[in-house]
Design an enzyme around this catalytic site. Structure first.
Site, PDB file in Angstrom:
ATOM      1  N   LYS A  67      53.829  76.358  20.242  1.00 37.18           N
ATOM      2  CA  LYS A  67      52.511  76.636  20.834  1.00 37.18           C
ATOM      3  C   LYS A  67      52.539  76.366  22.344  1.00 37.18           C
ATOM      4  O   LYS A  67      52.133  77.188  23.134  1.00 37.18           O
ATOM      5  CB  LYS A  67      51.457  75.771  20.146  1.00 37.18           C
ATOM      6  CG  LYS A  67      50.066  75.938  20.684  1.00 37.18           C
ATOM      7  CD  LYS A  67      49.078  75.124  19.873  1.00 37.18           C
ATOM      8  CE  LYS A  67      47.750  75.036  20.592  1.00 37.18           C
ATOM      9  NZ  LYS A  67      46.755  74.241  19.883  1.00 37.18           N
TER      10      LYS A  67
ATOM     11  N   GLU B 186      62.140  68.809  21.568  1.00 39.65           N
ATOM     12  CA  GLU B 186      63.089  69.153  20.497  1.00 39.65           C
ATOM     13  C   GLU B 186      63.313  70.664  20.429  1.00 39.65           C
ATOM     14  O   GLU B 186      64.449  71.154  20.346  1.00 39.65           O
ATOM     15  CB  GLU B 186      62.555  68.689  19.135  1.00 39.65           C
ATOM     16  CG  GLU B 186      62.462  67.200  18.957  1.00 39.65           C
ATOM     17  CD  GLU B 186      61.091  66.635  19.329  1.00 39.65           C
ATOM     18  OE1 GLU B 186      60.435  67.175  20.255  1.00 39.65           O
ATOM     19  OE2 GLU B 186      60.679  65.647  18.697  1.00 39.65           O
TER      20      GLU B 186
ATOM     21  N   GLY C  23      48.171  73.148  15.916  1.00 46.12           N
ATOM     22  CA  GLY C  23      49.551  73.341  15.458  1.00 46.12           C
ATOM     23  C   GLY C  23      49.679  73.320  13.942  1.00 46.12           C
ATOM     24  O   GLY C  23      50.285  74.209  13.342  1.00 46.12           O
ATOM     25  N   ARG C  24      49.072  72.316  13.301  1.00 40.41           N
ATOM     26  CA  ARG C  24      49.235  72.200  11.845  1.00 40.41           C
ATOM     27  C   ARG C  24      48.350  73.175  11.070  1.00 40.41           C
ATOM     28  O   ARG C  24      48.352  73.177   9.846  1.00 40.41           O
ATOM     29  CB  ARG C  24      49.000  70.748  11.408  1.00 40.41           C
ATOM     30  CG  ARG C  24      47.686  70.152  11.834  1.00 40.41           C
ATOM     31  CD  ARG C  24      47.685  68.640  11.643  1.00 40.41           C
ATOM     32  NE  ARG C  24      46.499  68.012  12.192  1.00 40.41           N
ATOM     33  CZ  ARG C  24      46.332  67.656  13.468  1.00 40.41           C
ATOM     34  NH1 ARG C  24      47.281  67.896  14.344  1.00 40.41           N
ATOM     35  NH2 ARG C  24      45.218  67.073  13.873  1.00 40.41           N
TER      36      ARG C  24
ATOM     37  N   GLU D 263      48.168  63.639   9.889  1.00 36.70           N
ATOM     38  CA  GLU D 263      47.969  63.834  11.329  1.00 36.70           C
ATOM     39  C   GLU D 263      46.499  64.122  11.619  1.00 36.70           C
ATOM     40  O   GLU D 263      45.986  63.811  12.686  1.00 36.70           O
ATOM     41  CB  GLU D 263      48.859  64.974  11.848  1.00 36.70           C
ATOM     42  CG  GLU D 263      49.124  64.884  13.342  1.00 36.70           C
ATOM     43  CD  GLU D 263      50.271  65.757  13.809  1.00 36.70           C
ATOM     44  OE1 GLU D 263      51.329  65.218  14.170  1.00 36.70           O
ATOM     45  OE2 GLU D 263      50.126  66.990  13.791  1.00 36.70           O
TER      46      GLU D 263
ATOM     47  N   HIS E 237      61.123  61.087 -12.646  1.00 32.84           N
ATOM     48  CA  HIS E 237      62.340  60.282 -12.829  1.00 32.84           C
ATOM     49  C   HIS E 237      62.613  59.420 -11.610  1.00 32.84           C
ATOM     50  O   HIS E 237      63.729  58.944 -11.426  1.00 32.84           O
ATOM     51  CB  HIS E 237      63.520  61.209 -13.117  1.00 32.84           C
ATOM     52  CG  HIS E 237      63.300  62.014 -14.366  1.00 32.84           C
ATOM     53  ND1 HIS E 237      63.799  61.628 -15.593  1.00 32.84           N
ATOM     54  CD2 HIS E 237      62.584  63.133 -14.580  1.00 32.84           C
ATOM     55  CE1 HIS E 237      63.410  62.504 -16.509  1.00 32.84           C
ATOM     56  NE2 HIS E 237      62.668  63.427 -15.917  1.00 32.84           N
TER      57      HIS E 237
ATOM     58  N   LYS F 179      56.407  59.789  22.262  1.00 35.95           N
ATOM     59  CA  LYS F 179      56.997  60.881  23.048  1.00 35.95           C
ATOM     60  C   LYS F 179      57.222  60.429  24.481  1.00 35.95           C
ATOM     61  O   LYS F 179      58.279  60.653  25.070  1.00 35.95           O
ATOM     62  CB  LYS F 179      56.021  62.074  23.091  1.00 35.95           C
ATOM     63  CG  LYS F 179      56.115  63.036  21.955  1.00 35.95           C
ATOM     64  CD  LYS F 179      55.383  64.304  22.385  1.00 35.95           C
ATOM     65  CE  LYS F 179      54.821  65.067  21.219  1.00 35.95           C
ATOM     66  NZ  LYS F 179      53.972  66.178  21.625  1.00 35.95           N
TER      67      LYS F 179
END
Ligand code: G6Q
Length: 556
Positions: free
Chosen positions: A206, A212, A267-268, A353, A384, A512
């Site tokens: 965005k 990263e 973003g999410r 978030e 399990h 960050k």
């Protein structure tokens, strides 16, 4: 503003919880044979059963009164109206406009957006169709069969989850890969299996400033150029999904291959936007449109249905009840569907978030709990692993079970086995097994009385663990779209009730900034560094250890 915990609706719910302390869900089911019918509903191709939660009509009425008192309906309308409800970032929250269809007329902060959305969708369609039809090809004329999505967080989790979920719809021969981690192994491992001549990179960011993503994008570009390609070939192998045209152009992506979205898309919440290009490339644009249509159906339901018949609102209220009045601190998302294996990770971001906040919209610390810790794994694998704690741990964990009644293609009796496990787990979590029942089972198995005494406490299950079940006939692009929109709106409703801003994420900023700060202190391989002194003894000590090990390592 009166604190929410002092509101009469909140107090009434606190009293409800006290009054319910001695009643089990077993009792509630025994008393009311109609419980399933009353606490379940259908919408947009989904069925929600929330009857295995410790609620009653009175509790539900009080929860609905709480939602009304918190102004949920007005806030919902404000979101759909494109008002700037993301107050700390001064932005509208309008992901619903991304999936509203050809005739929509949404405006963000008063500015019309639907024509822009539809124009961008048309550009995405042309591009996806051209890649699929072989009109867009790599620099040597080969088909672009591999797509590498480079992005992180909201620019990775949604598309990756959806691509996995829609595996039966994959275009034959096409393979999508998702690279997010700045750990160079992620990119290197992915590229080691790919041919640069058949690879399309989709840089999803965005802001186009994320450390990263830019590091991975730059290394991907180097890998591509080192394969004998020229700068002008980049246009054939790189696309970008972003709001930042300047940075995309500076990186070298052809503006024709840039697909845009806008700052009113969080973003999410962005998989419905240009960020969904990787989904469209893997399943075809028609199926991407069906995903949007499924979400649209849930949006229409959420917008119009009264709160008492509103699936996202009810799911949210049940969550508020569990979190704030039954003090349940963790929530599991348990899809009984292998193709939904990335859904828990996706929802972990969407929920934690959005609602992992400690300060209200007014800037004051909230006086109540907010979002729970969310985790999950697909069933039956989780059974399990961590279900032991769900059944017999000292903490109560609430859970959503998600399943499709039929599979895209059934293999023997696998799907029956899967469904039987899903149903058995929700029943076991609700009913438990009393010590008397455990004793009877052990006696029936022929154990001696002393053995029964020894084992019975370990074999008893308290039950009373709340679960909601979400069923669909089949996992399709439409039902997936509806499911994701259900959760988006559930998260929104909870944020409104808790009085927080679900649409910012300042909590990710401090780490960050510190990473940028520490970066110059980390030596390259073979470099000697002076002792670190600028920080606390732990961080300094760790930097020194890392630098010592790196200093002894020469070259790559
Ligand atoms: C999501 C967050 C965050 C964001 C990533 C990637 O709501 O804002 O997860 O999606 O940090 O950001 P860019 O898309 O800007 O690279």
């Amino acid at each position: 503003m009166t604190s929410i915990v002092d509101a009469p609706e909140w107090r009434a719910l606190t009293k409800n919880a006290e009054a319910l302390a001695g009643t089990s869900m077993r009792d509630l089911f025994a008393r009311d044979p109609d419980r399933f019918r009353r606490y379940s509903l259908s919408a947009a191709g989904l069925f929600l059963d929330f009857s295995k939660n410790k609620i009653s009509d009175e509790i539900l009425d009080n929860l609905l009164a709480l939602a009304k008192a918190r102004g949920l309906e007005a806030r919902r309308d404000a979101m759909f109206a494109g008002d700037k409800i993301n107050e700390t970032e001064d932005r509208p929250v309008l992901h619903v406009a991304l999936r509203a269809g050809a005739d929509a007329a949404y405006a963000a902060g008063g500015a019309p957006v639907s024509a822009l959305v539809n124009e961008e969708l048309a550009r995405m369609k042309r591009f996806a169709d051209a890649v699929q039809g072989g009109k867009v090809r790599g620099r040597t004329g080969k088909a672009l069969v591999n797509v590498v999505n480079i992005g992180i967080g909201g620019s990775d989790l949604g598309p990756q989850m959806a691509v996995e979920a829609l595996r039966p719809y994959w275009i034959k021969g096409r393979r999508s890969h998702f690279v997010s981690n700045v750990d160079g192994r992620h990119l290197a491992d992915t590229l080691s299996e790919l041919d640069p001549e058949t690879t399309l990179f989709v840089i999803a960011s965005k802001t186009f400033t994320t450390q990263e993503t830019l590091a991975n994008a730059r290394s991907a570009k180097d890998w591509f150029l080192n394969s004998g390609a020229r700068e002008e070939d980049i246009a054939k192998h790189f696309a970008a999904l972003s709001t930042n045209e300047e940075a995309v152009t500076a990186f070298g992506v052809d503006p024709e291959n840039m697909f845009r979205f806008w700052d009113w898309v969080g973003g999410r919440y962005s998989l419905w936007s240009a960020i969904g290009l990787s989904i469209a490339l893997q399943v075809g644009f028609q199926n991407f449109e069906k995903l949007l249509a499924g979400a649209r159906a849930m949006d229409a339901h959420f917008r119009a249905a009264p709160l008492g018949e509103n699936m996202p609102a009810l799911l949210a209220l049940v969550g508020v009840w569990n979190r704030n009045f039954l003090d349940i601190r963790a929530h599991a998302v348990l899809p009984y569907d292998q193709h939904l294996h990335r859904l828990p990770a996706y929802l972990q971001q969407a929920d934690m978030e959005s609602n992992g906040k400690r300060v209200g919209l007014d800037g004051a610390p909230v006086a109540h709990e907010t979002g729970p810790v969310l985790f999950g794994e697909p069933g039956t694998n989780g059974q399990h692993a961590f279900y032991q704690l769900l059944h017999q741990g000292t903490d109560i964990v609430s859970a959503d079970f998600i399943a499709a009644a039929t599979a895209a293609s059934e293999l023997g009796d696998h799907h029956q086995l899967l469904l039987a496990n899903f149903l058995a787990q929700t029943e076991a979590l609700m009913r438990g097994r009393t010590e008397a029942e455990a004793r009877a089972d052990l006696a029936a198995a022929g154990l001696a009385p002393a053995e029964i005494d020894r084992l019975a406490p370990h074999k008893a299950f308290p039950g009373d663990r709340p679960t909601s079940s979400i069923l669909m006939d089949r996992l399709t692009p439409e039902t997936l779209g509806a499911l994701l929109a259900l959760y988006e709106h559930k998260i929104f409703c909870q944020g409104v009730i808790w009085g927080i801003n679900s649409f910012d994420q300042w909590g990710v900023e401090l780490g960050k900034a510190l990473a940028q700060d520490i970066l110059p202190e980390i030596g390259g391989p073979g470099e000697t560094r002076p002792p670190a002194t600028a920080r606390d003894s732990s961080t300094n000590g760790l930097i020194d250890r890392v630098n010592k090990a790196r200093g002894q390592r020469s070259g790559r």
